[in-house]
Design an enzyme around this catalytic site. Sequence first.
Site, short mmCIF file in Angstrom:
data_model
loop_
_atom_site.label_atom_id
_atom_site.label_comp_id
_atom_site.label_asym_id
_atom_site.label_seq_id
_atom_site.Cartn_x
_atom_site.Cartn_y
_atom_site.Cartn_z
N HIS A 25 0.45 5.75 -5.03
CA HIS A 25 1.30 5.66 -6.22
C HIS A 25 2.32 4.53 -6.04
O HIS A 25 2.54 3.72 -6.95
CB HIS A 25 2.00 7.01 -6.42
CG HIS A 25 3.04 7.02 -7.50
ND1 HIS A 25 2.83 7.60 -8.73
CD2 HIS A 25 4.32 6.54 -7.53
CE1 HIS A 25 3.92 7.47 -9.47
NE2 HIS A 25 4.84 6.84 -8.76
N GLU A 26 2.95 4.47 -4.87
CA GLU A 26 3.95 3.43 -4.62
C GLU A 26 3.31 2.05 -4.54
O GLU A 26 3.90 1.06 -4.97
CB GLU A 26 4.72 3.74 -3.33
CG GLU A 26 5.50 5.05 -3.37
CD GLU A 26 6.42 5.16 -4.58
OE1 GLU A 26 6.97 4.12 -5.01
OE2 GLU A 26 6.57 6.27 -5.11
N HIS A 42 3.08 0.50 -7.90
CA HIS A 42 4.32 -0.14 -8.35
C HIS A 42 4.46 -1.54 -7.76
O HIS A 42 4.97 -2.45 -8.41
CB HIS A 42 5.53 0.72 -7.96
CG HIS A 42 5.68 1.97 -8.77
ND1 HIS A 42 5.65 1.96 -10.15
CD2 HIS A 42 5.87 3.27 -8.41
CE1 HIS A 42 5.82 3.20 -10.60
NE2 HIS A 42 5.94 4.01 -9.56
N GLU A 75 5.29 5.61 -14.57
CA GLU A 75 4.95 6.66 -13.62
C GLU A 75 3.55 7.22 -13.91
O GLU A 75 2.77 7.49 -13.00
CB GLU A 75 5.99 7.78 -13.66
CG GLU A 75 7.37 7.35 -13.19
CD GLU A 75 7.35 6.75 -11.79
OE1 GLU A 75 6.68 7.33 -10.90
OE2 GLU A 75 7.97 5.69 -11.59
#
Length: 670
Positions: free
Chosen positions: A199-200, A203, A280
């Site tokens: 997930h990070e 980003h 998100e």
Amino acid sequence: MDFFQAQNDARRNTNRFVLLFIVAVMVLVLLTNFLVMAFMGAFSAYFGNDLVMGRYADSLLASGGNSADILSWAFWKAFLRVFDWQMFFGVGFIVTAIVAAASFYKIMALSSGGKVVAEMLGGRLIRPNTELPSERRVLNIVEEMAIASGTPVPLVYVLPEAGINAFAAGFTPGDAVIGVTEGSIRHLNRDQLQGVIAHEFSHILNGDIRLNIRLMGLLHGILIISIIGSYLLRYRSSSRRRRSDSTAATVVLGLGLVAIGSVGSFFGSLIKASVSRQREYLADASAVQFTRNPDGIADALRKIGGFAEGSTLESPSAAEVSHAFFANGVRSMLASFLATHPPLGDRIRRIQPHWNGEFLEAGRQADEIISTETPEPVANQSFPFQGAISPAVADIAFAMNNVGRPQQQHLEYAHALIDQVPNELIEAVREPYGARALIHALVINKDSEVRKSQLEHLEKQGDQGVHELTARLLTLVDALGNQFRLPLIEISIASMRQLSPSQYQLFKKNLSVLIEADNKISIFQWALQKIVFHNLDSGFNKPSVFSVTGKYSALSQLENEIGILLSLLVHAEHDNYKDAEKAFNAAKRQLDNIHIKLLQSSIINLNELDTAIDRLALLKPLLKPRVLKACAASITVNNHVSVIEAELLRAFSAAIDCPMPLLLNPLNKG
């Protein structure tokens, strides 16, 4: 949503929050004007003691003298004529200047990259060569994901927090860091931790980290009014023995500024919420696509929901970074309205549509499978190929279609590659001295005389120990398969980010000398130098926080640069001009209405190529895939891909901020 669309949306979000920021500043100017006028006795001057004096009286007289006309246009027209515009604009200028100065100060303070954010939260750097099993597990996951996605390995920090959370921060992939709380390391299994870190990584790849740091800087300016008010109240408290009208007025002014600051805080939370929530959802979807394991990230979210501490952080700076966390890091009275993240339940149901609504206890692992469906990778099926293609060309097509969107295959292959690298090399690249030695060894010439002069230079000019380590690694590097070179370079970059500025400058100088030792620069040496310097310079030389991205909105603006890039690419493999022309024309067909011509190899200057690539990096995101497709078309025109072509393509892609995943088909020939 593909990588390039995500990058484009990140740019649009930047414009969006800047507009909201301007609105917030205007509101602060109005409210501060009201407060300052009250503080300076402006009401007395305006209204007088009996409400028939001063400018209020003038307004009533001008509107006919009837106080009921206070709501009429005539009253306000007269009032505006006698309004003290000089004071209004003076206060407005001061407020705007203070907000701008505070924002500029904060942005400059953050310009060193993600490590500043990590240290602000109390993070501790995990050394790349750590032997602690829990920390080694985290670093292994990060290394595999970075190699799979074609980005440098980010530094990893552990936050002294019991809550389950994580974040990514930085301006570019080259200066990015990932932070993981102690609670995450302690309570998440490998699959869950992998989902959180994926997930990070999304980003980082999508450009959200640059957006988040700019957001932190600008919002600090909005909050500065409240900070000034708090300072005045503390000053009044320290001087409470001296009771006077002036200190009482200071209290009123301080309380007023704090109240106005709360309005600024509201706007700040609103801006963060408006920008963050959809990003998100996208990052969650990207994590599932990357790991092909929806249960990993979903169970991490379920564990947060069932954990007493949840995802909350205790750091005083947590609110400032709240929009960058994996899950809500701070509690808020208006959580549902101003939350920077969607509700946990909504996020889980998007990943596991059949979720039964139960959370997981932090002390146990998920032992049931909620969904057995594994989403197919989302690929942009626009790569220019028809008919039967070779495995190598199919591999290029798969990587091109997944720029910024690595798949499970890339992750598994990265894991396998690391396992196959000799232990001595892996141990070396995980610390700064060994990382420098590995990079030096990769450019050491195989000619014995040139090699001797290169090693002599290192012995005289290199840091103590680097020469000996480089010489020791040469045998291993000489036997190294080509598929291991870029992954080892990417791990080395993380280790070299721990160098001091003087050590880095010496490394750059020595690397340039080694490359030029035989009075020529090979394409591989140029690609290596470009990748290393492109990623490390952003960490050691503070990036411009106001740098323009998406400066060029049409390929026609960069025809010369595209011509240089494609000419070098086709000449790297084709000595025959006709073959080079055939490859160049294949690339040209991907660039409609662009007037470019094939340059002779003898007139292509590598310095000009550097400049060309730097300018191509400033293209708007949705134009970059056309350039990459043209590059891919040129190297696959004969249904064959050489090692140097593949490495150049990945180097070009990384240099224009479009990280290409690992190539799954090892190319040891060519």
